[in-house]
Design a protein around this motif. Structure first.
Motif, PDB file in Angstrom:
ATOM      1  N   MET A  97      51.052  27.868  17.855  1.00 16.52           N
ATOM      2  CA  MET A  97      50.081  28.871  17.456  1.00 16.52           C
ATOM      3  C   MET A  97      48.703  28.362  17.850  1.00 16.52           C
ATOM      4  O   MET A  97      48.380  27.189  17.635  1.00 16.52           O
ATOM      5  N   ALA A  98      47.903  29.226  18.437  1.00 17.29           N
ATOM      6  CA  ALA A  98      46.514  28.898  18.754  1.00 17.29           C
ATOM      7  C   ALA A  98      45.644  30.070  18.336  1.00 17.29           C
ATOM      8  O   ALA A  98      45.983  31.231  18.597  1.00 17.29           O
ATOM      9  N   ALA A  99      44.542  29.791  17.649  1.00 17.97           N
ATOM     10  CA  ALA A  99      43.688  30.867  17.142  1.00 17.97           C
ATOM     11  C   ALA A  99      42.237  30.411  17.107  1.00 17.97           C
ATOM     12  O   ALA A  99      41.936  29.217  17.060  1.00 17.97           O
ATOM     13  N   VAL A 100      41.347  31.394  17.124  1.00 16.14           N
ATOM     14  CA  VAL A 100      39.912  31.163  16.951  1.00 16.14           C
ATOM     15  C   VAL A 100      39.448  32.050  15.807  1.00 16.14           C
ATOM     16  O   VAL A 100      39.666  33.267  15.816  1.00 16.14           O
ATOM     17  N   GLY A 101      38.848  31.444  14.789  1.00 14.74           N
ATOM     18  CA  GLY A 101      38.396  32.202  13.635  1.00 14.74           C
ATOM     19  C   GLY A 101      37.061  32.880  13.870  1.00 14.74           C
ATOM     20  O   GLY A 101      36.295  32.509  14.767  1.00 14.74           O
ATOM     21  N   ASN A 102      36.789  33.877  13.062  1.00 12.54           N
ATOM     22  CA  ASN A 102      35.484  34.529  13.121  1.00 12.54           C
ATOM     23  C   ASN A 102      34.361  33.570  12.740  1.00 12.54           C
ATOM     24  O   ASN A 102      33.187  33.829  13.024  1.00 12.54           O
ATOM     25  N   ASP A 103      34.753  32.471  12.084  1.00 15.58           N
ATOM     26  CA  ASP A 103      33.765  31.454  11.741  1.00 15.58           C
ATOM     27  C   ASP A 103      33.534  30.478  12.895  1.00 15.58           C
ATOM     28  O   ASP A 103      32.803  29.496  12.762  1.00 15.58           O
ATOM     29  N   GLY A 104      34.215  30.721  14.051  1.00 14.07           N
ATOM     30  CA  GLY A 104      34.037  29.880  15.219  1.00 14.07           C
ATOM     31  C   GLY A 104      34.949  28.674  15.270  1.00 14.07           C
ATOM     32  O   GLY A 104      34.981  27.952  16.271  1.00 14.07           O
ATOM     33  N   GLN A 105      35.721  28.449  14.232  1.00  7.93           N
ATOM     34  CA  GLN A 105      36.598  27.285  14.198  1.00  7.93           C
ATOM     35  C   GLN A 105      37.890  27.573  14.957  1.00  7.93           C
ATOM     36  O   GLN A 105      38.409  28.684  14.925  1.00  7.93           O
ATOM     37  N   GLN A 106      38.416  26.552  15.645  1.00  4.85           N
ATOM     38  CA  GLN A 106      39.678  26.677  16.361  1.00  4.85           C
ATOM     39  C   GLN A 106      40.812  26.129  15.502  1.00  4.85           C
ATOM     40  O   GLN A 106      40.659  25.112  14.820  1.00  4.85           O
ATOM     41  N   TYR A 107      41.963  26.820  15.574  1.00  2.82           N
ATOM     42  CA  TYR A 107      43.116  26.433  14.767  1.00  2.82           C
ATOM     43  C   TYR A 107      44.338  26.289  15.675  1.00  2.82           C
ATOM     44  O   TYR A 107      44.532  27.077  16.612  1.00  2.82           O
ATOM     45  N   THR A 108      45.168  25.304  15.396  1.00  3.31           N
ATOM     46  CA  THR A 108      46.425  25.124  16.120  1.00  3.31           C
ATOM     47  C   THR A 108      47.517  24.707  15.141  1.00  3.31           C
ATOM     48  O   THR A 108      47.238  24.108  14.098  1.00  3.31           O
ATOM     49  N   ALA A 109      48.743  25.038  15.502  1.00  2.00           N
ATOM     50  CA  ALA A 109      49.912  24.594  14.737  1.00  2.00           C
ATOM     51  C   ALA A 109      51.097  24.610  15.687  1.00  2.00           C
ATOM     52  O   ALA A 109      51.127  25.385  16.652  1.00  2.00           O
ATOM     53  N   GLU A 110      52.080  23.764  15.451  1.00  2.43           N
ATOM     54  CA  GLU A 110      53.253  23.754  16.314  1.00  2.43           C
ATOM     55  C   GLU A 110      54.438  23.126  15.599  1.00  2.43           C
ATOM     56  O   GLU A 110      54.281  22.344  14.660  1.00  2.43           O
ATOM     57  N   LYS A 111      55.635  23.500  16.061  1.00  3.22           N
ATOM     58  CA  LYS A 111      56.881  22.879  15.629  1.00  3.22           C
ATOM     59  C   LYS A 111      57.681  22.539  16.882  1.00  3.22           C
ATOM     60  O   LYS A 111      57.696  23.308  17.848  1.00  3.22           O
ATOM     61  N   THR A 112      58.349  21.395  16.838  1.00  9.41           N
ATOM     62  CA  THR A 112      59.069  20.877  17.997  1.00  9.41           C
ATOM     63  C   THR A 112      60.537  20.670  17.657  1.00  9.41           C
ATOM     64  O   THR A 112      60.878  20.273  16.538  1.00  9.41           O
ATOM     65  N   LEU A 113      61.397  20.943  18.624  1.00  9.12           N
ATOM     66  CA  LEU A 113      62.831  20.701  18.458  1.00  9.12           C
ATOM     67  C   LEU A 113      63.383  20.138  19.762  1.00  9.12           C
ATOM     68  O   LEU A 113      63.115  20.668  20.840  1.00  9.12           O
ATOM     69  N   THR A 114      64.152  19.062  19.657  1.00  8.02           N
ATOM     70  CA  THR A 114      64.848  18.512  20.819  1.00  8.02           C
ATOM     71  C   THR A 114      66.236  19.127  20.893  1.00  8.02           C
ATOM     72  O   THR A 114      67.018  19.043  19.944  1.00  8.02           O
ATOM     73  N   VAL A 115      66.531  19.758  22.013  1.00  8.24           N
ATOM     74  CA  VAL A 115      67.805  20.447  22.218  1.00  8.24           C
ATOM     75  C   VAL A 115      68.657  19.620  23.173  1.00  8.24           C
ATOM     76  O   VAL A 115      68.191  19.236  24.249  1.00  8.24           O
ATOM     77  N   GLU A 116      69.899  19.351  22.774  1.00 10.75           N
ATOM     78  CA  GLU A 116      70.805  18.625  23.657  1.00 10.75           C
ATOM     79  C   GLU A 116      71.778  19.602  24.304  1.00 10.75           C
ATOM     80  O   GLU A 116      72.537  20.288  23.616  1.00 10.75           O
ATOM     81  N   ILE A 117      71.740  19.665  25.618  1.00 11.90           N
ATOM     82  CA  ILE A 117      72.647  20.506  26.391  1.00 11.90           C
ATOM     83  C   ILE A 117      73.794  19.623  26.881  1.00 11.90           C
ATOM     84  O   ILE A 117      73.561  18.604  27.534  1.00 11.90           O
TER      85      ILE A 117
END
Length: 308
Positions: A97-117
């Motif tokens: 997730m990437a976002a920019v607030g009306n207050d000018g602040q930048q926000y990020t969040a993420e989740k990671t998963l390792t997939v074995e094929i």
């Protein structure tokens, strides 16, 4: 009584931005084989008072799948990543997730998963899989048809190598221009055979034996087949010349000549002799039969892969 006034600063009237969130990633298949399609999903929640916000996915590692039809979408609080398939090994998926607030602040969040094929048994299939599982594995096959007996057929290039089986083959080391592929099932509806019918589009009656030799080399190198055994089936009432008999004996002894235009090529094309080659790898048995298509013509190759 004296009155007092409190001045309100600009910051007091500003509504604080709240970032969105990303949940854990889940997969819709417990076991994922080489180049089998699957979907990754995670729950997401949009933030508030944001100028801009987006949810997106990334694949880690070195594999470049930009030419495939992988795609993602975010709808009704779920972000989904539809994967056409990946080669065997461990791969990293990231929902961001990437976002920019009306207050000018930048926000990020993420989740990671390792997939074995995991490696499949043949193509992007496992021996013993159901017809429903095969249909899903063939999701991106554009020429696939299901036959009356429940099996599946499609056409593709007759090729070998480190191949992407998520759809019909277009690349690879070609032996003949195309082949018809059939997936066959036992009475319980479990995959038990894969059959290739390889038909040349140009007449090369002088290259029948050498082409079989090339096919053998590619099967050894890329699909791990070993324990090759060669045989010749002479037609009823056929009397071979001394030269033909010598070449038949040589072939049965395991020698696949690379010469073109041999007496054995001619005998096969004329339907006087059939060539057979058997082999096996860790999970499959293979029988190859080369049958002539008539005087002045080439030969058809049938390859039958079956479960050990």
């Amino acid at each position: 009584m004296a009155l007092s006034f409190v001045a309100c600063s600009d910051s007091d009237s500003t509504t604080k931005s709240v970032a969105g969130t990303v949940g854990d990633i889940t997969l819709d298949r417990q076991t994922i084989g080489t180049y089998q399609p699957f979907t990754a999903q995670c729950a997401v929640a949009s933030g508030s008072n944001l100028y801009d916000e987006k949810f997106y996915w990334e694949k880690g590692g070195t594999e470049d799948l930009s030419s495939l039809r992988d795609q993602y979408e975010t709808k009704d609080g779920i972000s989904s990543y539809y994967m056409q398939g990946m080669k065997a090994g461990k791969h990293t998926l990231v929902c961001k997730m990437a976002a920019v607030g009306n207050d000018g602040q930048q926000y990020t969040a993420e989740k990671t998963l390792t997939v074995e094929i995991v490696p499949t048994d043949i193509r992007n299939n496992f021996w013993g899989e159901t017809q429903e599982e095969t249909r899903r594995n063939l999701t991106y096959y554009t020429t696939m048809q299901q036959e009356a007996d429940g099996g599946f057929t499609f056409e593709e290039k007759d090729a070998y190598g480190d191949l992407n089986y998520s759809t019909e083959l277009q690349d690879g080391i070609s032996v003949s221009p195309w082949r018809l592929v059939s997936l066959e099932y036992d009475e319980a509806g479990k995959l038990e055979r894969v059959v290739y019918i390889c038909i040349p589009s140009e007449v090369r009656a002088d290259a029948i034996v050498s082409r079989l030799g090339l096919r053998k080399q590619l099967l050894e190198r890329y699909e791990g087949f070993t324990s090759f055994a060669c045989d010749c089936i002479v037609g009823d009432g056929v009397v071979l010349t001394d030269e033909e008999q010598a070449m038949v004996d040589q072939f049965k002894g395991g020698s696949l000549t690379t010469d073109s235009g041999t007496a054995l090529d001619k005998a096969v094309a004329e339907q006087r002799v059939k060539l057979e080659l058997t082999a096996e790898n860790n999970v499959s048995r293979l029988r190859i039969t080369v049958t002539g298509m008539g005087t002045g013509s080439d030969a058809q190759t049938q390859m039958v892969f079956s479960r050990k």
